[in-house]
Scaffold this active site. Structure first.
Site, PDB file in Angstrom:
ATOM      1  N   ASP A   1      42.405  39.427  48.500  1.00 41.11           N
ATOM      2  CA  ASP A   1      42.534  40.689  47.785  1.00 41.11           C
ATOM      3  C   ASP A   1      42.067  41.816  48.693  1.00 41.11           C
ATOM      4  O   ASP A   1      41.283  41.598  49.626  1.00 41.11           O
ATOM      5  CB  ASP A   1      41.696  40.670  46.508  1.00 41.11           C
ATOM      6  CG  ASP A   1      42.396  39.909  45.389  1.00 41.11           C
ATOM      7  OD1 ASP A   1      43.588  39.556  45.562  1.00 41.11           O
ATOM      8  OD2 ASP A   1      41.747  39.653  44.359  1.00 41.11           O
ATOM      9  N   GLU A   2      42.506  43.027  48.396  1.00 44.17           N
ATOM     10  CA  GLU A   2      42.191  44.155  49.269  1.00 44.17           C
ATOM     11  C   GLU A   2      40.700  44.488  49.285  1.00 44.17           C
ATOM     12  O   GLU A   2      40.203  45.054  50.269  1.00 44.17           O
ATOM     13  CB  GLU A   2      42.972  45.387  48.817  1.00 44.17           C
ATOM     14  CG  GLU A   2      42.684  45.789  47.376  1.00 44.17           C
ATOM     15  CD  GLU A   2      43.521  46.970  46.935  1.00 44.17           C
ATOM     16  OE1 GLU A   2      43.642  47.933  47.713  1.00 44.17           O
ATOM     17  OE2 GLU A   2      44.071  46.937  45.832  1.00 44.17           O
ATOM     18  N   ASP A   3      39.966  44.161  48.229  1.00 46.59           N
ATOM     19  CA  ASP A   3      38.544  44.493  48.179  1.00 46.59           C
ATOM     20  C   ASP A   3      37.654  43.305  48.526  1.00 46.59           C
ATOM     21  O   ASP A   3      36.452  43.329  48.281  1.00 46.59           O
ATOM     22  CB  ASP A   3      38.173  45.030  46.796  1.00 46.59           C
ATOM     23  CG  ASP A   3      38.581  44.081  45.676  1.00 46.59           C
ATOM     24  OD1 ASP A   3      39.154  43.014  45.982  1.00 46.59           O
ATOM     25  OD2 ASP A   3      38.340  44.399  44.491  1.00 46.59           O
TER      26      ASP A   3
ATOM     27  N   ARG B   1      41.760  35.681  31.106  1.00 48.75           N
ATOM     28  CA  ARG B   1      41.712  34.406  31.813  1.00 48.75           C
ATOM     29  C   ARG B   1      41.459  33.258  30.845  1.00 48.75           C
ATOM     30  O   ARG B   1      41.990  32.157  31.011  1.00 48.75           O
ATOM     31  CB  ARG B   1      40.625  34.450  32.887  1.00 48.75           C
ATOM     32  CG  ARG B   1      41.029  35.247  34.117  1.00 48.75           C
ATOM     33  CD  ARG B   1      39.969  35.195  35.186  1.00 48.75           C
ATOM     34  NE  ARG B   1      40.474  35.771  36.434  1.00 48.75           N
ATOM     35  CZ  ARG B   1      39.761  35.890  37.539  1.00 48.75           C
ATOM     36  NH1 ARG B   1      38.518  35.463  37.563  1.00 48.75           N
ATOM     37  NH2 ARG B   1      40.288  36.412  38.634  1.00 48.75           N
TER      38      ARG B   1
ATOM     39  N   ARG C   1      52.428  37.312  44.819  1.00 47.93           N
ATOM     40  CA  ARG C   1      51.559  36.878  45.913  1.00 47.93           C
ATOM     41  C   ARG C   1      51.817  35.423  46.297  1.00 47.93           C
ATOM     42  O   ARG C   1      51.413  34.978  47.366  1.00 47.93           O
ATOM     43  CB  ARG C   1      50.097  37.078  45.547  1.00 47.93           C
ATOM     44  CG  ARG C   1      49.523  36.071  44.574  1.00 47.93           C
ATOM     45  CD  ARG C   1      48.076  36.403  44.226  1.00 47.93           C
ATOM     46  NE  ARG C   1      47.275  36.598  45.414  1.00 47.93           N
ATOM     47  CZ  ARG C   1      46.088  37.224  45.410  1.00 47.93           C
ATOM     48  NH1 ARG C   1      45.603  37.719  44.278  1.00 47.93           N
ATOM     49  NH2 ARG C   1      45.400  37.359  46.525  1.00 47.93           N
TER      50      ARG C   1
ATOM     51  N   GLU D   1      47.227  34.513  37.708  1.00 44.23           N
ATOM     52  CA  GLU D   1      48.007  33.850  38.746  1.00 44.23           C
ATOM     53  C   GLU D   1      47.177  32.856  39.543  1.00 44.23           C
ATOM     54  O   GLU D   1      47.658  31.789  39.932  1.00 44.23           O
ATOM     55  CB  GLU D   1      48.658  34.880  39.674  1.00 44.23           C
ATOM     56  CG  GLU D   1      47.754  35.502  40.718  1.00 44.23           C
ATOM     57  CD  GLU D   1      46.881  36.612  40.153  1.00 44.23           C
ATOM     58  OE1 GLU D   1      46.144  37.234  40.937  1.00 44.23           O
ATOM     59  OE2 GLU D   1      46.933  36.856  38.939  1.00 44.23           O
ATOM     60  N   ASP D   2      45.889  33.188  39.801  1.00 46.08           N
ATOM     61  CA  ASP D   2      45.072  32.253  40.573  1.00 46.08           C
ATOM     62  C   ASP D   2      44.705  31.020  39.757  1.00 46.08           C
ATOM     63  O   ASP D   2      44.565  29.922  40.297  1.00 46.08           O
ATOM     64  CB  ASP D   2      43.816  32.938  41.121  1.00 46.08           C
ATOM     65  CG  ASP D   2      43.081  33.738  40.056  1.00 46.08           C
ATOM     66  OD1 ASP D   2      43.517  33.725  38.891  1.00 46.08           O
ATOM     67  OD2 ASP D   2      42.073  34.383  40.394  1.00 46.08           O
TER      68      ASP D   2
ATOM     69  N   ARG E   1      65.850  13.327  48.485  1.00 42.24           N
ATOM     70  CA  ARG E   1      64.567  12.687  48.716  1.00 42.24           C
ATOM     71  C   ARG E   1      64.770  11.245  49.177  1.00 42.24           C
ATOM     72  O   ARG E   1      65.617  10.539  48.652  1.00 42.24           O
ATOM     73  CB  ARG E   1      63.721  12.702  47.433  1.00 42.24           C
ATOM     74  CG  ARG E   1      63.489  14.084  46.859  1.00 42.24           C
ATOM     75  CD  ARG E   1      62.973  13.976  45.440  1.00 42.24           C
ATOM     76  NE  ARG E   1      62.738  15.256  44.824  1.00 42.24           N
ATOM     77  CZ  ARG E   1      63.667  15.991  44.212  1.00 42.24           C
ATOM     78  NH1 ARG E   1      64.908  15.558  44.138  1.00 42.24           N
ATOM     79  NH2 ARG E   1      63.358  17.146  43.664  1.00 42.24           N
TER      80      ARG E   1
END
Length: 727
Positions: free
Chosen positions: A555-557, A683, A539, A643-644, A431
């Site tokens: 997400d898939e939906d 959550r 993800r 995770e979110d 750095r």
């Protein structure tokens, strides 16, 4: 006759000249020269005009540094060298780089010996090492070794002094003369000289030491750390005291000091002279003689008055209401006052000659502190008065940044030490000073990701860079059907229709293999299928397939239109360091439960943008995977829909900013699950455990939502850029 007198005179003159040149040392013994020397000493300081700077102190008081019986700097240096025989150690000569090339930078901590307790402070250091992402349980993998023996307090008069350290470490099979070892120390030496003696031969080990003397410090090898108390928090830590409405930067007092006045011994010279700058108005300098067991034996005529004045002011109030804080040396070069001043945004004025400042290898202290000289104490008030208010404010802001980035907890002090050592292993990928001294700080900038400032989301505005004009869509598929649903097909078509989409990456996290390429819809952008490991943390893995700065996590939906995607991406390009998205949640403090709560109800406040439909910078994938310890990722994999939340907590901890919510259509919704209640409770548990791990709640609340221009306005649809958002 005249010629004879002339020769006698020349001979006499030549004799005097020879005596002057070759016998000058003897002439200093004459009374004439002794008087001149005494006069010169009384006129201290000789380099100033007495009419401009009046000397209020006795010269003996200013020039004496404790008792005359104390060791001189040269004698202290010799004593230090007698203990530390490897004083010329450098990384190239006393460190085995080959251990780090095999397995990377791994740190092994010796197990603690039975019946050998450690102090509370050293226990915190060991705990921080255990929480480090570099920790390893296998000594064969280790690049760096940390002793399990408490070496913090090496004052043999202290109750926490550990005896026979040298005999113990010589019995360690991994000691190897101290090579690749790091020894932590806060207190060295003892009364009356307080030298850097640790009481044992450190060999070729590196020292992470407080109150480091610059003469003993080995640049590029040792690490100077701050002196901190046993009450210093393990993690998190309190925030700095500077608030946004602290303008103008000048406060009630210009310069303050309140502390002990040593009557004898090392460090007494500077503190005894501090009363000379006290004016009782904007400069407050208070000392007390009441410390130690026999202070009354050394009591002088000033003690009674000093002790009375000392009780008139509260120390915390002085810190809050002063622009500059004097930080003189104590018995040792460092003091707790240094970190206290940093946290209070009280600009430290350092009076500790020869002190190697903490993390000086990385931190530019010229931007956050005033480094004075103990010999020029009387010039300090006029010097700080000359500092322009704009620079004063810049100093104060830098103190807050440094406190929060490197000093607010034991975790940060230990991790900063490790990162400085790691940078030495690969100088070409280390750095820069700019990264260490600007937000968000060196701990949150991974040189393994990049060494170019334009690749990080924090420096666009500062350096004139801009993020890429395309994004990568990352769709996570977890359905067990093994086939493509209609929702996935519609989502791919909507995203591919965006003019800003560079590619679509599908993370296939199902038991069954993905459908063949012929089953996937045709699109104008590349479509890549990646086989996942069926972990929630997957993800946020830094896949090589993602080459754009922006990532659209889906997400898939999830149901989105092309207009929503386009508008959200343009908003993200204005806030590249934040998460920008659609579905939002919020956190709150539950006083009845005494813990943080989570709610999915629509409210005016938001602090979480779910990654079911959100833009963020790809650098956060590297931070999530490489910066966070494995324990946090295991927590995410064990709790559904955690995770979110962790990603939002991570971004908020880095930026200190809330996420950004953008306009969504009415029919836009988060994917509905039959286990909604279970997901909500998990959550809640996730949020509570994350707050406990970080030591505070990083999430920041906001009431901001960004809409397109003319959104919902009663004007022609032809004048609106995103009319589809209002359907």
């Amino acid at each position: 006759m005249q010629t004879r007198k002339k020769y006698i005179f020349l001979t006499f003159l030549a004799s005097w000249l020879l005596l002057f040149f070759f016998g000058g040392d003897q002439l200093r013994r004459f009374a004439f020269f002794s008087v001149r020397k005494a006069e010169a000493r009384r006129n201290w300081p000789r380099w100033t005009d007495r009419s401009l700077l009046k000397s209020f102190a006795d010269p003996e008081e200013l020039q004496r540094d404790g008792d005359p019986s104390l060791l001189s700097p040269r004698e202290r240096r010799a004593a230090w060298l007698s203990i530390h025989r490897s004083s010329r150690c450098r990384m190239e000569t006393c460190f085995d780089f080959s251990r780090c090339e095999r397995n990377g930078f791994k740190v092994f901590t010796y197990p603690q010996e039975r019946g050998q307790p450690v102090s509370e402070t050293y226990g915190k250091i060991l705990s921080s090492l255990e929480r480090s992402r570099y920790r390893t349980l296998d000594p064969e993998e280790a690049c760096l070794f940390i002793l399990g023996i408490d070496t913090l307090d090496r004052d043999h008069l202290s109750g926490q002094y550990v005896r026979d350290v040298e005999e113990k470490i010589r019995g360690f099979p991994l000691w190897n003369g101290g090579r690749n070892h790091l020894i932590f120390n806060l207190y060295s030496g003892t009364w009356p000289s307080y030298t850097g003696d640790l009481g044992f031969d450190t060999g070729q080990a590196m020292l992470a030491k407080a109150s480091f003397d610059s003469q003993s410090f080995r640049p590029g090898f040792d690490v100077s750390i701050p002196l901190f108390s046993k009450e210093h928090p393990q993690r998190g830590g309190d925030r700095g005291w500077l608030s946004r409405d602290s303008v103008p930067p000048r406060k009630k007092y210009l310069l303050v000091f309140k502390g002990k006045r040593y009557l004898t011994g090392i460090g007494s010279g500077t503190r005894n002279a501090l009363h000379h700058i006290h004016n009782g108005k904007d400069i407050i300098s208070l000392t007390t003689c009441k410390h130690g067991k026999d202070w009354e034996k050394h009591k002088d005529t000033r003690c009674d008055k000093d002790n009375v004045d000392y009780e008139r002011f509260d120390y915390q109030e002085l810190l809050h209401n002063s622009t500059f804080c004097i930080v003189p040396r104590g018995r040792r070069l460092g003091s707790f006052r240094f970190l206290e001043a940093l946290q209070a945004a009280c600009i430290p004025v350092l009076l500790s000659d020869g002190w190697e400042l903490p993390f000086s290898e990385a931190i530019d202290w010229g931007r956050a502190a005033v480094v004075g000289s103990e010999r020029l104490l009387l010039q300090i008030p006029s010097a700080v008065r000359c500092i322009h208010p704009e620079r004063v404010l810049a100093f104060q802001q830098q103190t807050q940044f440094l406190w929060d980035a490197y000093f607010s907890s034991v975790d940060k002090i230990v991790h900063t030490t490790l990162e400085i050592i790691k940078d030495r292993l690969s100088p070409h990928r280390s750095r820069s000073r700019l990264l260490w001294n600007t937000l968000p700080g060196g701990l949150l900038v991974l040189p393994d990701f990049s060494t170019h400032l334009g690749d990080f989301p924090f420096y666009y505005l500062q350096q004139g860079y801009s993020p890429s004009k395309k994004f990568t869509a990352l769709i996570r598929v977890v359905s067990q059907a093994g086939s493509l649903s209609q929702s996935i097909l519609r989502l791919i078509q909507a995203v591919a229709g965006s003019q800003y989409c560079a590619q679509i990456v599908v993370l296939w996290s199902c038991e069954k293999p993905p459908p063949p390429s012929g089953k996937w819809p045709q699109s104008t952008v590349p479509l890549t299928i990646i086989q996942g490991r069926r972990k929630l943390s997957d993800r946020f893995f830094p896949f090589e397939a993602i080459q754009t700065d922006a990532v659209l996590s889906l997400d898939e939906d999830t149901s989105l239109s092309t207009s929503e995607v386009d508008f959200a991406f343009l908003v993200w390009r204005s806030f590249p360091e934040r998460i920008v998205g659609f579905p939002t949640q919020s956190h709150f403090w539950d006083p009845e439960q005494g813990r943080w709560g989570y709610t999915s109800k629509w409210t005016n406040e938001l602090s979480i943008v779910l990654t079911a439909a959100a833009f963020y910078h790809r650098y956060y994938h590297s931070l999530f995977t490489e910066y966070l310890p494995a324990g946090l990722r295991e927590l995410v994999d064990g709790l559904a829909a955690c995770e979110d939340i962790l990603m939002n907590v991570l971004v908020a901890a880095v930026t200190k900013l809330p996420p950004v919510k953008v306009t969504q259509r009415k029919q836009h919704r988060e994917g509905v699950s039959p286990q909604a209640d279970r997901r909500s409770s998990q959550r809640q548990l996730c949020l509570h455990q994350l707050a406990d791990w970080f030591g505070y709640m990083p999430l920041v609340s906001s009431r901001l939502r960004l809409d397109p221009v003319l959104f919902k306005d009663q004007v022609s649809v032809l004048r609106k850029k995103y009319p589809g958002l209002e359907k």
